[in-house]
Design an enzyme around this catalytic site. Structure first.
Site, PDB file in Angstrom:
ATOM      1  N   HIS A 161      -1.761   5.247   9.362  1.00 51.99           N
ATOM      2  CA  HIS A 161      -0.410   5.796   9.460  1.00 51.99           C
ATOM      3  C   HIS A 161      -0.431   7.122  10.226  1.00 51.99           C
ATOM      4  CE1 HIS A 161      -0.346   2.996   6.064  1.00 51.99           C
ATOM      5  NE2 HIS A 161       0.949   2.863   6.291  1.00 51.99           N
ATOM      6  N   GLU A 202       4.539  -5.136   8.466  1.00 49.94           N
ATOM      7  CA  GLU A 202       3.187  -5.052   7.894  1.00 49.94           C
ATOM      8  C   GLU A 202       2.751  -6.376   7.257  1.00 49.94           C
ATOM      9  OE1 GLU A 202       3.299  -0.301   6.633  1.00 49.94           O
ATOM     10  OE2 GLU A 202       3.605  -1.846   5.118  1.00 49.94           O
ATOM     11  N   HIS A 211      10.779  -3.382   3.800  1.00 51.64           N
ATOM     12  CA  HIS A 211      11.201  -1.994   3.715  1.00 51.64           C
ATOM     13  C   HIS A 211      11.458  -1.440   5.106  1.00 51.64           C
ATOM     14  CE1 HIS A 211       6.832  -1.644   4.242  1.00 51.64           C
ATOM     15  NE2 HIS A 211       6.893  -0.324   4.350  1.00 51.64           N
ATOM     16  N   HIS A 218       0.825  -1.220   0.000  1.00 51.51           N
ATOM     17  CA  HIS A 218       0.000   0.000   0.000  1.00 51.51           C
ATOM     18  C   HIS A 218       0.860   1.272   0.000  1.00 51.51           C
ATOM     19  CE1 HIS A 218      -0.314  -0.642   4.688  1.00 51.51           C
ATOM     20  NE2 HIS A 218       0.749   0.098   4.414  1.00 51.51           N
TER      21      HIS A 218
END
Length: 280
Positions: A56, A238, A191, A9
């Site tokens: 977020h 995630e 990441h 995403h």
């Protein structure tokens, strides 16, 4: 339950679509990889998408971070993440299914926060755009947002997320209404956005995960949160949200399409689409 989609995403994926950059050399390989899945999903549209994602710090700040939450509203505005709202439609809710899921999951001993008002950020809208890049005035399905804390330590374990997915699948199947449902697991792959390992990409781990999510989810559920952070980076945790999607599907799935691309804005971006064939 008709299908499950795992997808990154990354916010810049949405920006590339919003600003007509998908055919530029940097972005074209990623979006070319999406195309077979998009064509298949367009031919198998759900009535409701249950989208597992993380906020977020746009609707939920660090003053109060629920481990798991479900939106129960009639609709969800698109969040302004500091550069204006994305030019995409308001997200229409499915409150009857949302309330059913909250009750069923609470009865299975999952403590669920309920959001009766919620602005949804790129964690939810980018996966919707991966599914449907040209929604026009309205998205093609209603949405149940399922929020997971992957921001603040201690995050839920992979095993707990997989168990939540299994309970979520049971709850969806017990919904007393005829509706086609798809489940999205979002985020990842590897990441890290800050710290000494900023820019980390672990393709070997990502490809292992991309394969194992189909038939060996228990292997992935056995990994600790430290395993995920070490192998996939602080934001790579995630990936536990993919396990919620996979747990919701039956054991009998068929891989429709997958794609893997490095990098998409310092992130290993991937997509994996599974058709749920039901119990054997």
């Amino acid at each position: 339950m008709i299908w499950g989609l795992a997808t990154s995403h990354v916010p810049s994926i949405g920006a590339a679509m919003d600003h007509a950059k998908t055919q530029e050399p940097y972005w074209k390989p990623l979006f070319d990889g999406y195309e077979p899945a998009r064509q298949w999903m367009a031919a198998h549209r759900p009535d409701i998408a249950v989208i597992v994602y993380n906020d977020h710090a746009n609707a939920v700040d660090l003053d109060l971070v629920p481990t798991f939450g479900i939106g129960t509203a009639e609709s969800y505005d698109v969040a302004d993440e500091g550069w204006g709202r994305r030019p995409v439609p308001t997200v229409v809710g499915a409150p009857e299914l949302s309330e059913h899921l909250v009750t069923e999951l609470m009865d299975e001993s999952f403590d669920i926060a309920t959001f009766q008002r919620l602005d949804v950020d790129h964690g939810l809208t980018v996966p919707l755009s991966v599914f449907c890049p040209d929604p026009g005035e309205a998205w093609p399905c209603a949405v149940v947002p399922v929020l997971v804390n992957v921001i603040q330590y201690p995050q839920p374990t992979a095993a707990r997320c997989y168990a939540l997915g299994q309970a979520l699948g049971r709850a969806i199947r017990s919904f007393p209404r005829d509706a086609k449902v798809a489940v999205f697991g979002t985020g990842g792959m590897s990441h890290q956005l800050a710290g000494a390992r900023a820019g980390l990409i672990n393709e070997e781990f990502d490809r292992m995960f991309l394969q194992a999510i189909e038939n060996e989810p228990e292997k992935l559920a056995a990994l600790t949160r430290e395993d995920y952070i070490r192998e996939a980076g602080t934001e790579g945790i995630e990936l536990i949200m993919w396990l919620i999607m996979r747990g919701a599907l039956s054991e009998n799935v068929a891989r429709v399409h997958d794609t893997y691309h490095v990098p998409a804005s310092n992130t290993a971006a991937a997509l994996a689409l599974f058709q749920d064939l039901g119990a054997k």
